[in-house]
Scaffold this motif. Structure first.
Motif, PDB file in Angstrom:
ATOM      1  N   VAL A   1       0.842  -1.193   0.000  1.00 21.92           N
ATOM      2  CA  VAL A   1       0.000   0.000   0.000  1.00 21.92           C
ATOM      3  C   VAL A   1       0.876   1.241   0.000  1.00 21.92           C
ATOM      4  O   VAL A   1       1.760   1.389   0.862  1.00 21.92           O
ATOM      5  N   ASN A   2       0.654   2.125  -0.950  1.00 21.90           N
ATOM      6  CA  ASN A   2       1.368   3.400  -0.975  1.00 21.90           C
ATOM      7  C   ASN A   2       0.822   4.327   0.103  1.00 21.90           C
ATOM      8  O   ASN A   2      -0.396   4.461   0.258  1.00 21.90           O
ATOM      9  N   ALA A   3       1.726   4.969   0.824  1.00 25.73           N
ATOM     10  CA  ALA A   3       1.345   5.921   1.860  1.00 25.73           C
ATOM     11  C   ALA A   3       1.922   7.293   1.523  1.00 25.73           C
ATOM     12  O   ALA A   3       3.024   7.382   0.978  1.00 25.73           O
ATOM     13  N   PRO A   4       1.206   8.380   1.849  1.00 29.96           N
ATOM     14  CA  PRO A   4       1.713   9.714   1.536  1.00 29.96           C
ATOM     15  C   PRO A   4       2.864  10.166   2.413  1.00 29.96           C
ATOM     16  O   PRO A   4       3.616  11.056   2.043  1.00 29.96           O
ATOM     17  N   ASP A   5       3.025   9.538   3.600  1.00 32.98           N
ATOM     18  CA  ASP A   5       4.101   9.930   4.506  1.00 32.98           C
ATOM     19  C   ASP A   5       4.396   8.785   5.469  1.00 32.98           C
ATOM     20  O   ASP A   5       3.692   7.765   5.497  1.00 32.98           O
ATOM     21  N   ASP A   6       5.437   8.969   6.282  1.00 34.61           N
ATOM     22  CA  ASP A   6       5.866   7.907   7.201  1.00 34.61           C
ATOM     23  C   ASP A   6       4.808   7.587   8.252  1.00 34.61           C
ATOM     24  O   ASP A   6       4.645   6.430   8.660  1.00 34.61           O
ATOM     25  N   ARG A   7       4.094   8.620   8.701  1.00 36.64           N
ATOM     26  CA  ARG A   7       3.061   8.380   9.711  1.00 36.64           C
ATOM     27  C   ARG A   7       1.963   7.483   9.168  1.00 36.64           C
ATOM     28  O   ARG A   7       1.532   6.528   9.828  1.00 36.64           O
ATOM     29  N   ALA A   8       1.516   7.789   7.957  1.00 38.01           N
ATOM     30  CA  ALA A   8       0.480   6.962   7.340  1.00 38.01           C
ATOM     31  C   ALA A   8       0.994   5.549   7.098  1.00 38.01           C
ATOM     32  O   ALA A   8       0.267   4.568   7.293  1.00 38.01           O
ATOM     33  N   ALA A   9       2.259   5.426   6.686  1.00 43.08           N
ATOM     34  CA  ALA A   9       2.847   4.102   6.459  1.00 43.08           C
ATOM     35  C   ALA A   9       2.847   3.282   7.738  1.00 43.08           C
ATOM     36  O   ALA A   9       2.560   2.082   7.734  1.00 43.08           O
ATOM     37  N   SER A  10       3.164   3.930   8.863  1.00 41.20           N
ATOM     38  CA  SER A  10       3.179   3.238  10.153  1.00 41.20           C
ATOM     39  C   SER A  10       1.783   2.736  10.517  1.00 41.20           C
ATOM     40  O   SER A  10       1.617   1.607  11.009  1.00 41.20           O
ATOM     41  N   GLN A  11       0.776   3.548  10.254  1.00 43.37           N
ATOM     42  CA  GLN A  11      -0.594   3.143  10.548  1.00 43.37           C
ATOM     43  C   GLN A  11      -1.038   1.980   9.670  1.00 43.37           C
ATOM     44  O   GLN A  11      -1.751   1.073  10.123  1.00 43.37           O
ATOM     45  N   ILE A  12      -0.620   1.994   8.409  1.00 42.01           N
ATOM     46  CA  ILE A  12      -0.949   0.897   7.501  1.00 42.01           C
ATOM     47  C   ILE A  12      -0.288  -0.393   7.964  1.00 42.01           C
ATOM     48  O   ILE A  12      -0.899  -1.477   7.948  1.00 42.01           O
ATOM     49  N   GLU A  13       0.965  -0.301   8.382  1.00 41.87           N
ATOM     50  CA  GLU A  13       1.685  -1.477   8.892  1.00 41.87           C
ATOM     51  C   GLU A  13       1.000  -2.040  10.133  1.00 41.87           C
ATOM     52  O   GLU A  13       0.904  -3.257  10.308  1.00 41.87           O
ATOM     53  N   LYS A  14       0.508  -1.150  11.007  1.00 45.82           N
ATOM     54  CA  LYS A  14      -0.181  -1.600  12.222  1.00 45.82           C
ATOM     55  C   LYS A  14      -1.462  -2.353  11.884  1.00 45.82           C
ATOM     56  O   LYS A  14      -1.916  -3.198  12.662  1.00 45.82           O
ATOM     57  N   ALA A  15      -2.049  -2.034  10.733  1.00 50.10           N
ATOM     58  CA  ALA A  15      -3.269  -2.722  10.300  1.00 50.10           C
ATOM     59  C   ALA A  15      -2.964  -4.086   9.698  1.00 50.10           C
ATOM     60  O   ALA A  15      -3.883  -4.811   9.293  1.00 50.10           O
ATOM     61  N   GLY A  16      -1.666  -4.438   9.632  1.00 52.88           N
ATOM     62  CA  GLY A  16      -1.270  -5.756   9.135  1.00 52.88           C
ATOM     63  C   GLY A  16      -0.937  -5.818   7.665  1.00 52.88           C
ATOM     64  O   GLY A  16      -0.821  -6.911   7.095  1.00 52.88           O
TER      65      GLY A  16
END
Length: 402
Positions: free
Chosen positions: A94-109
């Motif tokens: 999943v592409n994320a616009p920034d590191d914070r969003a990427a971290s949240q996506i990773e937390k979702a599995g």
């Protein structure tokens, strides 16, 4: 042509399967090892990937589960995303616009990355190329599309010296490393061929033609329609299957030499219907039931049925692809937008044939490289399809499902 539903299903199956009517097998229940998919879909995918049937079924399950996870993230507004694709291993990125969003996506599995460009920026660049092509078809350019996994727009060129190519590439290169130019591509063409025979056939003032049967759908009043590639229905023809009339073209968004979309519909004769299974060309396990039209992400596995090359499989490469189709009869080039690109092999006459991923209908064959041979040794193959969901939405139709 008036037939019972059973006899029409057989007639359509002959058009897709090229076997005697008496030999057409009906869809059967999946085995316990593959509870979500029919055996022939799993078998074909396993053969394409060179893995066991259990591994193929597990891969489809894994992809579906990840799609559900992403849908939860998007629907619940947990974070922002900028496109997603399956990698070669079948994992959703999943592409994320920034590191914070990427971290949240990773937390979702899910797997996440922060790309240099991303889907929104690449789509904007691609749309500017579309605008230029809409003014005049770029001779020498085969296609241009967003490649999410590579984080770039790919422009495929078949003739670098063509005047249209030089102008188009000047614009493309203005986007810097967001655009990648691929030389040596094949010219593309719609995949209907002159053929005086079977399957979905018609005759117009240019000769006799053949395409492959696509999906059935209904409007709000319950009227039955065939959903197909627009170039198959450009002349609004009377269509026949196995020599019997079954539908009449009513609309097409494809016009040679004009900026086009390769979708169209035909009104099915009263008393006839389109089967809700995709033919698998001789598989003893029967056909693949169509249960919906949920779009598969890029990188997802899919198969198609067509009267020329039969049952072939590959993966989704890209969506919202724009191509330049050459006219093999000497007419002007045609720019077609909104297509899906895949590694599925197709040839002339496969146009209109059904693509399916798991049990979800994906689209209808539009075109491909003019010299592609599915029976030979290919280092790579590709085809373009008109997405089914876009077609249903445009014509306000509901897909017929099993």
């Amino acid at each position: 042509m008036r037939k019972s539903r059973t006899s029409l299903v057989a007639a359509i199956a002959v058009a897709l399967l090229a076997v005697p009517v008496a030999g057409v097998a009906q869809a059967q229940n999946s085995s316990p090892a593959t509870p979500r998919y029919q055996p022939q879909m799993v078998a074909a995918l396993a053969d394409s990937l060179h893995v066991s049937e259990k591994a193929a079924a597990d891969r489809l399950d894994h992809q579906a589960a990840q799609e559900d996870q992403l849908a939860d993230v998007v629907e619940e507004g947990k974070t922002r995303t900028d496109g997603a694709f399956f990698d070669a291993s079948g994992n959703l990125v999943v592409n994320a616009p920034d590191d914070r969003a990427a971290s949240q996506i990773e937390k979702a599995g899910l797997h996440a990355r922060v790309p240099e460009h991303g889907k929104a920026a690449l789509t904007s660049a691609k749309e500017q190329l579309d605008e230029q092509a809409a003014e005049k078809a770029p001779e020498g350019i085969s296609s241009w599309s967003v490649d999410l996994s590579a984080d770039r727009v790919d422009v495929e060129v078949n003739d670098m010296d063509a005047r249209g190519a030089r102008s188009f590439l000047k614009t493309a290169r203005s986007f810097g490393d967001a655009v990648h130019v691929v030389k040596g591509a094949e010219p593309l063409a719609p995949q209907a061929t002159v053929y005086p025979g079977s399957t979905m056939t018609w005759t117009d003032d240019q000769g006799s033609w053949v395409c492959s049967v696509g999906f059935g759908a209904q409007d709000s009043s319950g009227k039955d329609y065939l959903v197909s590639a627009g170039h198959c229905l450009a002349s609004l023809p009377d269509l026949s299957v196995d020599g019997d009339h079954f539908a009449k073209g009513t609309d097409s968004r494809y016009e040679v030499g004009r900026d086009s979309v390769d979708m169209g519909i035909a009104a099915v004769d009263q008393g006839d219907s389109i089967a809700t299974e995709v033919g698998t060309w001789g598989s003893t396990d029967g056909n693949v039931a169509v249960e919906g039209s949920k779009r598969a992400p890029e990188g997802a596995d899919l198969c198609k049925s067509g009267q020329t090359t039969g049952w072939t499989c590959g993966k989704v490469e890209a969506y919202d692809v724009t191509v330049t189709y050459v006219d093999e009869h000497g007419g002007p080039d045609t720019v077609v937008s909104g297509l899906g690109e895949s590694t599925v092999c197709t040839e002339g006459g496969d146009s209109g044939g059904a693509y399916i991923s798991g049990n979800q209908g994906q689209g209808m064959t539009s075109g491909g490289p003019t010299n592609q041979s599915c029976g030979g040794l290919n280092s790579s193959t590709k085809s373009y399809f008109q997405p089914l969901d876009d077609t249903l939405e445009h014509y306000e139709l509901t897909l017929d499902t099993h």
